[in-house]
Design a protein around this motif. Structure first.
Motif, PDB file in Angstrom:
ATOM      1  N   ARG B 141       0.811  -1.217   0.000  1.00 58.64           N
ATOM      2  CA  ARG B 141       0.000   0.000   0.000  1.00 58.64           C
ATOM      3  C   ARG B 141       0.850   1.276   0.000  1.00 58.64           C
ATOM      4  NH1 ARG B 141      -5.068  -1.636   3.864  1.00 58.64           N
ATOM      5  NH2 ARG B 141      -4.887  -3.848   3.542  1.00 58.64           N
ATOM      6  N   LEU B 142       1.681   1.401  -1.012  1.00 58.96           N
ATOM      7  CA  LEU B 142       2.496   2.606  -1.131  1.00 58.96           C
ATOM      8  C   LEU B 142       1.618   3.811  -1.481  1.00 58.96           C
ATOM      9  CD1 LEU B 142       5.579   1.467  -3.202  1.00 58.96           C
ATOM     10  CD2 LEU B 142       5.402   1.759  -0.759  1.00 58.96           C
ATOM     11  N   SER B 143       1.945   4.960  -0.927  1.00 54.49           N
ATOM     12  CA  SER B 143       1.235   6.176  -1.329  1.00 54.49           C
ATOM     13  C   SER B 143       1.805   6.659  -2.657  1.00 54.49           C
ATOM     14  CB  SER B 143       1.395   7.246  -0.255  1.00 54.49           C
ATOM     15  OG  SER B 143       2.738   7.669  -0.238  1.00 54.49           O
ATOM     16  N   ASP B 144       1.087   7.568  -3.323  1.00 53.49           N
ATOM     17  CA  ASP B 144       1.567   8.090  -4.602  1.00 53.49           C
ATOM     18  C   ASP B 144       2.926   8.755  -4.449  1.00 53.49           C
ATOM     19  OD1 ASP B 144      -0.674   7.174  -5.747  1.00 53.49           O
ATOM     20  OD2 ASP B 144      -1.709   9.115  -5.877  1.00 53.49           O
ATOM     21  N   GLU B 145       3.060   9.481  -3.352  1.00 53.64           N
ATOM     22  CA  GLU B 145       4.320  10.184  -3.120  1.00 53.64           C
ATOM     23  C   GLU B 145       5.479   9.202  -2.980  1.00 53.64           C
ATOM     24  OE1 GLU B 145       6.297  13.013   0.243  1.00 53.64           O
ATOM     25  OE2 GLU B 145       4.207  12.409   0.472  1.00 53.64           O
ATOM     26  N   GLU B 146       5.240   8.124  -2.216  1.00 55.08           N
ATOM     27  CA  GLU B 146       6.285   7.120  -2.037  1.00 55.08           C
ATOM     28  C   GLU B 146       6.636   6.461  -3.354  1.00 55.08           C
ATOM     29  OE1 GLU B 146       5.839   5.368   2.450  1.00 55.08           O
ATOM     30  OE2 GLU B 146       4.228   4.928   1.045  1.00 55.08           O
ATOM     31  N   MET B 147       5.600   6.203  -4.170  1.00 60.91           N
ATOM     32  CA  MET B 147       5.826   5.614  -5.481  1.00 60.91           C
ATOM     33  C   MET B 147       6.743   6.507  -6.306  1.00 60.91           C
ATOM     34  SD  MET B 147       4.975   2.866  -6.795  1.00 60.91           S
ATOM     35  CE  MET B 147       4.703   3.190  -8.528  1.00 60.91           C
ATOM     36  N   ALA B 148       6.441   7.797  -6.309  1.00 63.49           N
ATOM     37  CA  ALA B 148       7.231   8.742  -7.102  1.00 63.49           C
ATOM     38  C   ALA B 148       8.683   8.735  -6.638  1.00 63.49           C
ATOM     39  CB  ALA B 148       6.632  10.147  -6.966  1.00 63.49           C
ATOM     40  N   ARG B 149       8.871   8.709  -5.319  1.00 66.93           N
ATOM     41  CA  ARG B 149      10.243   8.709  -4.812  1.00 66.93           C
ATOM     42  C   ARG B 149      10.994   7.439  -5.211  1.00 66.93           C
ATOM     43  NH1 ARG B 149      10.106   9.807   1.336  1.00 66.93           N
ATOM     44  NH2 ARG B 149       7.888  10.052   0.896  1.00 66.93           N
ATOM     45  N   PHE B 150      10.283   6.323  -5.165  1.00 70.86           N
ATOM     46  CA  PHE B 150      10.943   5.068  -5.536  1.00 70.86           C
ATOM     47  C   PHE B 150      11.281   5.051  -7.019  1.00 70.86           C
ATOM     48  CE2 PHE B 150      10.774   0.771  -7.244  1.00 70.86           C
ATOM     49  CZ  PHE B 150      11.838   0.213  -6.552  1.00 70.86           C
TER      50      PHE B 150
END
Lengths: 383, 655
Positions: B141-150
């Motif tokens: 359950r990654l947030s959008d922000e976390e996805m972008a950082r990854f």
């Protein structure tokens, strides 16, 4: 000097210990096991240790059984048979389920598979029985033999374990064949089989339609297995998956193979069960046609020696047992290689002396030990 | 040896050994022919068709990817969503790597996205439990922000994959968790079950499976059919293009017979107390509410429960994971009396009118079985025996009937047998009889049935123990005039095309008791809520209800010990409180059993809960203080406002 060395007590002991070992069988056995270790090192290195343990157990078993006179082995048959049937009954009542069937018995330390015992006990029992009735073998004896055969086979098939029940049934039928079952029965049975296969090859398309039922000859899932054989892509994620991937592995091996540890099918995890029933695919992928043929030649030598021992055996019981045992080895090889290469349905039959797994390895090695023991009895008599 | 009849089966030639050798030769030729056949086939595969297979395995490798189906939803009888899916991104680490390398990767990941020790623990358990999976999730359950950082730093993590995965969500959290159940990661044990059922192919790619409740029982419906996509991969393992596609079929949705609003009212009525409630529609056997308190949050299990959470749930003395409604059996206490009365009438041992004296107890042998009321209830007939809950009447009745007749009659009502409700882990309860004792106990001494034991059984004590669902279902059969139905929590299955398949009610048996006998007992039960032990809880109800209180002893009191002493020092020794009720009396639409663990007297703890549930179900309004009920106008106003505020309401009500 050399003569003195021969008379040395230690050297005498060594000879006494080696005496029951049949050199030809021992050589083939050791070569097969060494081959297995090489393949296993590639297919499943983490299991190498326990496979070596199984191998040493199996070799010890060969040696011990080879020491026992064949007639004494035969006289053990009823005990083994009754114990085997009793264990099968126990499996039915309190067995442990694993991998899609109830066939294991938990004995505290480890789990054993009683149906495996039947593979040895069955031919021994029938050989013992025919020997007991020697000179009076008629239709009653064959009828009784079929009964002795049908009870455990039925129980194993119910577990359900198709592979083992086929092997145990085959073992019993081989004894009957060598005991002189009339050709008038054998020839029509084989003809029916050939006609059946021919019909399936010719009309398979319409027979495999989903609305065609094969009852009462086969249940639906068994029908599906056979139909998947015609076209593995009918069930690409299920039964067909094994066959598709193992055929690719074998075929891509070519004449000389991709090289040890280089099999992409194996190492990229396309091959399921690659250390147990499907190890032949690993071998064929990495060592090619040459490697597969070498394996078949080793088995051929084993079979030749087995048939020779059968032909030379002196009593009815040992003759029957040796003949049946040799045919069992053949059946293992044929069914396993056939199913891995996609010409036989996938039933759980290991490649003898090569597949990972202690029970089958020990059982089959005991079979080799019995052959040695039979050959020794002949020698003992002659001397 | 050479007799002719034998010849057809056995052909012993002049020389046995010679004929045997012929057969060995034949076998040898056969075996070698087969081996040659194998060699020829291998030659075809490996030499003739080598190029074909080689290109398949090497250059562009084709791979079959499973297409995981959408799991079906679970909705309540009014269409309210109880379990659904949503898509979220997860980070997965190659499971084949060494632990050291994995830990390095996780440490590096932790510098850009939040990874808690809980995530690491779950990663470890996943690897231990699931050796067959190729990759293990480290963060779900990654947030959008976390996805972008990854994604920005993806080059640093060649062994980490981003996967879009379906997650299960239970929007109502703790509500009805025992009933709905939950899904969780497929364990090695589940794999064995799946393989036994021949479903291995269908679960290739599935990560979760229903573990309890409806999620488990209806797994076959909810899961759906896995599809397959054949793709071409480059040598590096990246997908190049899709070759063929067999789409997956979404799982069926499951429509419960439960009214989630009713369930909410029922759970709220329990407050902090432990216990269970089962409400059934008498005509159909549909379960309207099934409560087991305390509950738990099924969302904790969805991506693998963490160890501290599990310990908290599993080790709690309140046993929140136990489904008390169907699994646990308790002595029914006086709620047993209506059934005893019916047994007495059916056997002809009692008539509706006949009066029996109650001197305050019953002498049996040299033991005095006491009544609750000192000095007794005077002359008691069947009606009064239920309304005032007179013990003496039932001591005598039990003695007159005998244990075998009691056991046979109670079996008609399904007491002491699984009701067959479509939920996992149903308990059997205990219907005591000499036969049961023989089966249960080992020594001759323990197996003996004592006549005195029959007397205690008569008032619902002794060995008697029934599950709340058994009591509710038995009462439903009284309410509907003798039809024992199989209770069900699912009333329809809806396939992926929206086609609705309704499960029809299932009659277990017609109970062989005359309608007038049922009528007499129901009349008495209705007076329980008017003048009897349930009158206070049902004061001012605008409908007529039938009911019966019950109190089940936890410990047999020692002589000289006053009731309440043990209970005061240790609340877990307090008596259990029961109430069974149905309403409206003239045509029952709901029958329920309420059980409050260590609740004390039945009328005090369990009856008010039953009142609140029936009020909501029939009147569509929340429970009110009894004082409000006198004022009908304000009640009406409140009801209107309640209606306006509710988008989803209970089905039936009285105008």
């Amino acid at each position: 000097m050399i003569a003195a060395l021969r008379e040395h007590p230690l050297s005498r002991l060594a000879r006494a210990l080696a005496r029951p070992i049949d050199p030809a069988l021992a050589l083939v056995l050791v070569l097969l096991m060494a081959y297995a270790v090489v393949v296993m090192a590639s297919a499943s290195p983490e299991r190498l240790g326990s496979q070596l343990l199984h191998i040493s157990l199996a070799l010890a078993g060969v040696w011990i059984v080879a020491f026992i006179p064949a007639q004494r082995l035969l006289s053990l048959a009823p005990v083994l048979y009754v114990a085997g049937v009793a264990l099968l009954v126990m499996v039915m009542l309190f067995g442990v389920s694993a991998k899609g069937g109830q066939r294991w018995l938990d004995i505290g330390v480890t789990r054993i598979q009683p149906s495996e015992l039947m593979k040895i006990a069955m031919p021994m029992m029938l050989a013992w029985f025919f020997q007991k009735r020697e000179g009076h073998i008629g239709w009653r004896e064959f009828f009784a033999a079929i009964l002795l055969l049908a009870v455990p086979v039925g129980m194993i098939a119910r577990q359900p374990d198709m592979g083992t029940s086929v092997l145990v049934a085959a073992a019993g039928i081989y004894v009957c064949f060598f005991a002189g079952l009339s050709w008038k029965l054998i020839v029509p049975a084989i003809m029916t089989g050939i006609v059946g296969i021919a019909i399936f090859v010719a009309f398979g398309d319409s027979m495999c339609q989903p609305d065609v039922s094969w009852r009462p000859i086969m249940r639906d899932y068994q029908k599906q297995r056979v139909c998947t054989l015609r076209d593995p892509y009918l069930d690409p994620l299920g039964d067909g998956f094994h066959t598709i991937q193992s055929t690719i592995a074998i075929g891509s091996g070519g004449l000389t193979g991709k090289g040890w540890m280089q099999g992409t099918q194996t190492h990229l995890d396309f091959l399921p069960e690659h250390h147990t029933d499907f190890i032949f695919a690993v071998l064929s992928e990495e060592f090619g046609f040459a490697g597969a043929l070498a394996l078949l030649v080793l088995y051929a030598v084993l079979l030749l020696r087995g048939f020779y021992i059968a032909a030379m055996a002196t009593t009815l019981g040992t003759r029957l047992l040796a003949g049946a045992m040799t045919m069992i080895f053949f059946t293992y090889v044929f069914v396993n290689v056939g199913m891995v290469s996609g010409i036989l349905p996938v039933v759980g039959v290991p490649l003898p002396f090569v597949s990972y797994g202690g029970t089958a390895l020990v059982t089959l090695s005991l079979g080799v030990g019995i052959l040695m023991s039979i050959h020794n009895s002949r020698r003992a008599e002659r001397e | 040896m050479n007799n002719g009849g034998v010849k057809t089966f056995y052909a012993p030639d002049e020389d046995d050994v010679q004929s045997f050798r012929v057969r060995v030769f034949v076998a040898c030729v056969f075996a070698f022919a087969c081996c040659l056949l194998l060699a020829a086939w291998l030659y075809i595969l490996q030499v003739v068709r080598h190029d074909h297979f080689y290109s398949k395995s090497e250059g562009n490798r084709t791979a079959l990817l499973p297409l995981v189906p959408h799991r079906g939803d679970i909705i309540d009888r009014n269409g309210v969503m109880l379990a659904r899916n949503f898509i979220a991104y997860t980070l997965e680490i190659d499971g084949k790597q060494s632990r050291k390398k994995q830990n390095e990767t996780i440490d590096a990941l932790a510098s850009i996205i939040a990874i808690e020790s809980r995530d690491r623990q779950r990663f470890d358990t996943f690897l231990v439990e699931n050796r067959r999976h190729r990759s293990a999730p480290i963060r779900t359950r990654l947030s959008d922000e976390e996805m972008a950082r990854f994604i920005g730093q993806r080059y640093r993590f060649p062994n980490v994959e981003v996967q879009a995965r379906l997650f299960r969500d239970y929007p109502h959290g703790k509500l009805a968790s025992h009933l709905i159940g939950y899904i969780s990661r497929i364990s090695e044990k589940d794999v064995e079950h799946i393989e036994e059922k021949g479903e291995a192919a269908n679960y290739r790619g599935s990560k979760n499976i229903g573990k309890t409740g409806v999620e488990a029982v209806y797994e076959a419906d909810l899961h759906g059919i896995t599809g397959a996509e054949q793709i071409e991969k480059t040598a590096g393992g990246y997908a190049v293009r899709s070759l063929s596609n067999k789409p997956s079929v979404s799982g069926n949705s499951v429509e419960l017979s439960i009214d989630i609003e009713l369930q909410k009212v029922a759970e709220a009525a329990f407050g902090e107390r432990r216990g269970a409630l089962v409400a059934i529609e008498p005509a159909s056997g549909e379960v309207l509410a099934l409560v087991s308190m305390p509950t738990f949050d099924p969302n904790l299990f969805v991506d693998g429960i963490s160890r501290p959470d599990w310990r908290m749930l599993n080790d709690s003395p309140d046993k929140p994971l136990l489904n008390r409604a169907i699994n646990s059996a308790y002595p029914p206490g006086s709620t047993f009396k209506p059934f005893m009365a019916l047994a007495g009438l059916a056997a002809g041992k009692r008539t509706v009118e006949r009066l029996y004296p109650d001197p305050g107890g019953f002498w049996f042998g040299n033991h005095f079985f006491k009544d609750d009321k000192k000095g007794g209830h005077g002359m008691v007939n069947l009606h009064k025996s239920i309304v005032v809950s007179c013990n003496t009447y039932y001591y005598v009745l039990a003695n007159d009937l005998g244990i075998d007749a009691i056991a046979a009659s109670m079996a008609w009502f399904g007491l002491g047998a699984r009701t067959g409700v479509d939920l996992p882990g149903e308990g059997e309860g205990i219907l005591p009889s000499p036969e049961w004792k023989r089966k249960t106990f080992k020594t001759r001494e323990q197996q003996k049935w004592y006549a005195g034991e029959t007397i205690s059984v008569g008032i619902g004590q002794g060995y008697n123990a029934y599950t709340p669902i058994q009591m509710a279902n038995a009462l439903a059969a009284v309410a509907n005039g003798g039809k024992l139905m199989r209770p069900r929590v699912v009333r329809a299955i809806i396939d992926d095309k929206g086609q609705r398949y309704v499960q029809s009610p299932e009659l277990v048996r017609e109970i062989p008791i005359k309608p007038e006998h049922f009528a007499a007992v129901r009349k008495a039960m209705e007076d329980v809520t008017r003048f009897g032990t349930g009158a206070r809880a049902f004061a001012g109800a605008p409908y007529r209800a039938g009911g019966k209180t019950g109190t089940a002893q936890v410990l047999a009191l020692k002589s000289g010990q006053r009731y309440g002493e043990t209970c005061k020092t240790n609340p877990r020794l307090c008596d259990h409180s029961w109430f069974i009720a149905y309403a409206p009396a003239e045509a029952p639409k709901i029958a329920l059993a309420v059980f409050v663990e260590n609740g004390g007297w039945g009328a005090a703890a369990a009856a008010p809960i039953a009142r609140q549930v029936i009020d909501f179900f029939l009147l569509d309004k929340r429970a009110r203080a009894p004082a409000d009920i006198e004022d009908e106008d304000s009640a009406e106003a409140e009801r209107d406002s309640a209606e306006a505020g509710e988008s989803v309401r209970a089905g039936e009500r009285i105008e």
